[in-house]
Design a protein around this motif. Structure first.
Motif, PDB file in Angstrom:
ATOM      1  N   THR A 249     -10.028   9.796   1.620  1.00  0.00           N
ATOM      2  CA  THR A 249     -11.406   9.927   1.142  1.00  0.00           C
ATOM      3  C   THR A 249     -12.105  11.199   1.625  1.00  0.00           C
ATOM      4  O   THR A 249     -11.976  11.592   2.793  1.00  0.00           O
ATOM      5  CB  THR A 249     -12.251   8.703   1.546  1.00  0.00           C
TER       6      THR A 249
ATOM      7  N   PHE B 274      -4.248  -2.988  12.542  1.00  0.00           N
ATOM      8  CA  PHE B 274      -4.086  -4.116  13.468  1.00  0.00           C
ATOM      9  C   PHE B 274      -3.305  -3.720  14.727  1.00  0.00           C
ATOM     10  O   PHE B 274      -3.220  -4.495  15.665  1.00  0.00           O
ATOM     11  CB  PHE B 274      -3.420  -5.299  12.755  1.00  0.00           C
TER      12      PHE B 274
ATOM     13  N   LEU C 185      -8.965   2.231   7.314  1.00  0.00           N
ATOM     14  CA  LEU C 185      -8.330   2.211   5.986  1.00  0.00           C
ATOM     15  C   LEU C 185      -8.881   3.349   5.125  1.00  0.00           C
ATOM     16  O   LEU C 185      -9.394   3.141   4.030  1.00  0.00           O
ATOM     17  CB  LEU C 185      -8.532   0.847   5.307  1.00  0.00           C
ATOM     18  N   CYS C 186      -8.763   4.572   5.664  1.00  0.00           N
ATOM     19  CA  CYS C 186      -9.531   5.684   5.101  1.00  0.00           C
ATOM     20  C   CYS C 186      -8.902   6.332   3.877  1.00  0.00           C
ATOM     21  O   CYS C 186      -9.576   7.098   3.181  1.00  0.00           O
ATOM     22  CB  CYS C 186      -9.775   6.741   6.177  1.00  0.00           C
TER      23      CYS C 186
ATOM     24  N   VAL D  37      -8.340   5.803  10.111  1.00  0.00           N
ATOM     25  CA  VAL D  37      -7.100   5.051  10.361  1.00  0.00           C
ATOM     26  C   VAL D  37      -6.496   4.738   9.005  1.00  0.00           C
ATOM     27  O   VAL D  37      -7.185   4.194   8.124  1.00  0.00           O
ATOM     28  CB  VAL D  37      -7.359   3.736  11.127  1.00  0.00           C
ATOM     29  N   GLU D  38      -5.238   5.095   8.828  1.00  0.00           N
ATOM     30  CA  GLU D  38      -4.602   4.921   7.519  1.00  0.00           C
ATOM     31  C   GLU D  38      -3.100   4.679   7.706  1.00  0.00           C
ATOM     32  O   GLU D  38      -2.433   5.359   8.476  1.00  0.00           O
ATOM     33  CB  GLU D  38      -4.853   6.178   6.669  1.00  0.00           C
ATOM     34  N   LEU D  39      -2.635   3.695   6.938  1.00  0.00           N
ATOM     35  CA  LEU D  39      -1.235   3.285   6.979  1.00  0.00           C
ATOM     36  C   LEU D  39      -0.301   4.342   6.409  1.00  0.00           C
ATOM     37  O   LEU D  39       0.805   4.554   6.912  1.00  0.00           O
ATOM     38  CB  LEU D  39      -1.145   2.033   6.094  1.00  0.00           C
ATOM     39  N   SER D  40      -0.732   5.000   5.340  1.00  0.00           N
ATOM     40  CA  SER D  40       0.185   5.833   4.557  1.00  0.00           C
ATOM     41  C   SER D  40       0.177   7.286   5.008  1.00  0.00           C
ATOM     42  O   SER D  40      -0.848   7.974   4.943  1.00  0.00           O
ATOM     43  CB  SER D  40      -0.200   5.765   3.072  1.00  0.00           C
TER      44      SER D  40
ATOM     45  N   TRP E 108      -8.817   3.765  -6.596  1.00  0.00           N
ATOM     46  CA  TRP E 108     -10.036   3.619  -5.793  1.00  0.00           C
ATOM     47  C   TRP E 108     -10.553   4.962  -5.299  1.00  0.00           C
ATOM     48  O   TRP E 108     -11.711   5.094  -4.908  1.00  0.00           O
ATOM     49  CB  TRP E 108      -9.744   2.742  -4.559  1.00  0.00           C
ATOM     50  N   HIS E 109      -9.661   5.980  -5.293  1.00  0.00           N
ATOM     51  CA  HIS E 109     -10.031   7.263  -4.684  1.00  0.00           C
ATOM     52  C   HIS E 109     -11.083   7.975  -5.533  1.00  0.00           C
ATOM     53  O   HIS E 109     -10.946   8.070  -6.746  1.00  0.00           O
ATOM     54  CB  HIS E 109      -8.805   8.162  -4.520  1.00  0.00           C
TER      55      HIS E 109
ATOM     56  N   ARG F  78     -15.827   1.569   3.575  1.00  0.00           N
ATOM     57  CA  ARG F  78     -15.889   1.527   2.110  1.00  0.00           C
ATOM     58  C   ARG F  78     -14.469   1.235   1.627  1.00  0.00           C
ATOM     59  O   ARG F  78     -13.537   1.976   1.937  1.00  0.00           O
ATOM     60  CB  ARG F  78     -16.374   2.848   1.538  1.00  0.00           C
ATOM     61  N   ALA F  79     -14.344   0.105   0.907  1.00  0.00           N
ATOM     62  CA  ALA F  79     -13.050  -0.274   0.342  1.00  0.00           C
ATOM     63  C   ALA F  79     -11.994  -0.548   1.411  1.00  0.00           C
ATOM     64  O   ALA F  79     -10.805  -0.356   1.171  1.00  0.00           O
ATOM     65  CB  ALA F  79     -12.562   0.766  -0.656  1.00  0.00           C
TER      66      ALA F  79
ATOM     67  N   TRP G  24       0.829  -1.208   0.000  1.00  0.00           N
ATOM     68  CA  TRP G  24       0.000   0.000   0.000  1.00  0.00           C
ATOM     69  C   TRP G  24       0.864   1.259   0.000  1.00  0.00           C
ATOM     70  O   TRP G  24       0.529   2.245  -0.671  1.00  0.00           O
ATOM     71  CB  TRP G  24      -0.935  -0.019   1.215  1.00  0.00           C
TER      72      TRP G  24
END
Ligand SMILES: C[S@@+](CC[C@H](N)C(=O)[O-])C[C@H]1O[C@@H](n2cnc3c(N)ncnc32)[C@H](O)[C@@H]1O
Length: 218
Positions: free
Chosen positions: A49, A107, A45-46, A65-68, A17-18, A123-124, A6
């Motif tokens: 968006t 996680f 996993l936002c 919550v987002e990894l990047s 996907w955005h 969503r996604a 990701w």
């Protein structure tokens, strides 16, 4: 999917996907959940968006919550917002008023970090994860979230034998398997998503269904 997958997608700008608009299923179906204004809504996993802004605009407190970190920086820059950034138990917390994004692995979230959550918008997120991680994601959030939290879930359903994910196919049966023991699942709508998914058509899909569910604790 490993985190590097990701982070690489964000680094290369491969974020098909955005959406450049608020997801229409959110604005259509969220009001039906009757989540009281002021509730904190978790958006796992936002990405970047615009749905975060829509929820905030409706009077909700929002926790993405987002990894990047690139995604989060882009979200705030694109929308002309300057967040304060603090450390929160190993994750970075970005905040503007009642809109917060935690930067890190979903996680790694602790129960304390989601203790105030009263609803979830997915969503996604579920469909971004391969089967084993979907199982882990559902179990993790079920264990972590306070009781009585309703969710709006948007999935894609297609023949997984024709192409590989992400996005992964999640069938009605899988939603039932992941949430059915502990939740009431209401299928709200199903749409033919192929016309607006040229990339998936090019990859060979001939059928693609977008499904919207309301998921309530049983
Ligand atoms: C398919 S995108 C969906 C983004 C957003 N929900 C939307 O509708 O635009 C999935 C996002 O989840 C993030 N992600 C993937 N695995 C994650 C994890 N384990 N923890 C937090 N974020 C993750 C990715 O970086 C990516 O931005």
């Amino acid at each position: 999917m490993e985190p590097d997958y990701w982070l690489g997608r964000w680094h290369r700008g491969e974020t098909g996907w955005h959406l450049d608009a608020v997801n229409r299923h959110l604005s259509t179906f969220w009001p039906g959940l009757e989540v009281p204004v002021g509730t904190q809504v978790l958006v796992p996993l936002c990405g970047k968006t615009l749905d975060l802004l829509w929820l905030a605009g409706q009077g909700y407190r929002v926790l993405g919550v987002e990894l990047s970190r690139l995604a989060i920086d882009a979200f705030f820059v694109d929308n002309g917002l300057t967040p304060t950034v603090t450390d929160d138990a190993g994750l970075r917390r970005y905040r503007v008023d009642e809109l917060e994004i935690l930067c890190g692995d979903v996680f790694a979230l602790s129960a304390a970090q989601v203790a105030g959550v009263g609803a979830v918008y997915d969503r996604a997120a579920l469909i971004a994860l391969p089967p084993a991680l979907r199982e882990r994601y559902a179990t993790h959030l079920n264990a972590l979230l306070p009781a009585g939290v309703p969710r709006l879930l948007i999935t894609l359903d297609y023949d997984q034998a024709m192409i590989s994910g992400p996005p992964f196919s999640v069938s009605n049966a899988e939603v039932e398997r992941l949430f059915g023991e502990t939740h009431r699942i209401t299928a709200l709508a199903a749409f033919d998503a192929l016309p607006e998914s040229p990339g998936m058509r090019q990859r060979g899909l001939t059928e693609l269904t977008e499904r919207v569910y309301r998921i309530d604790p049983a």
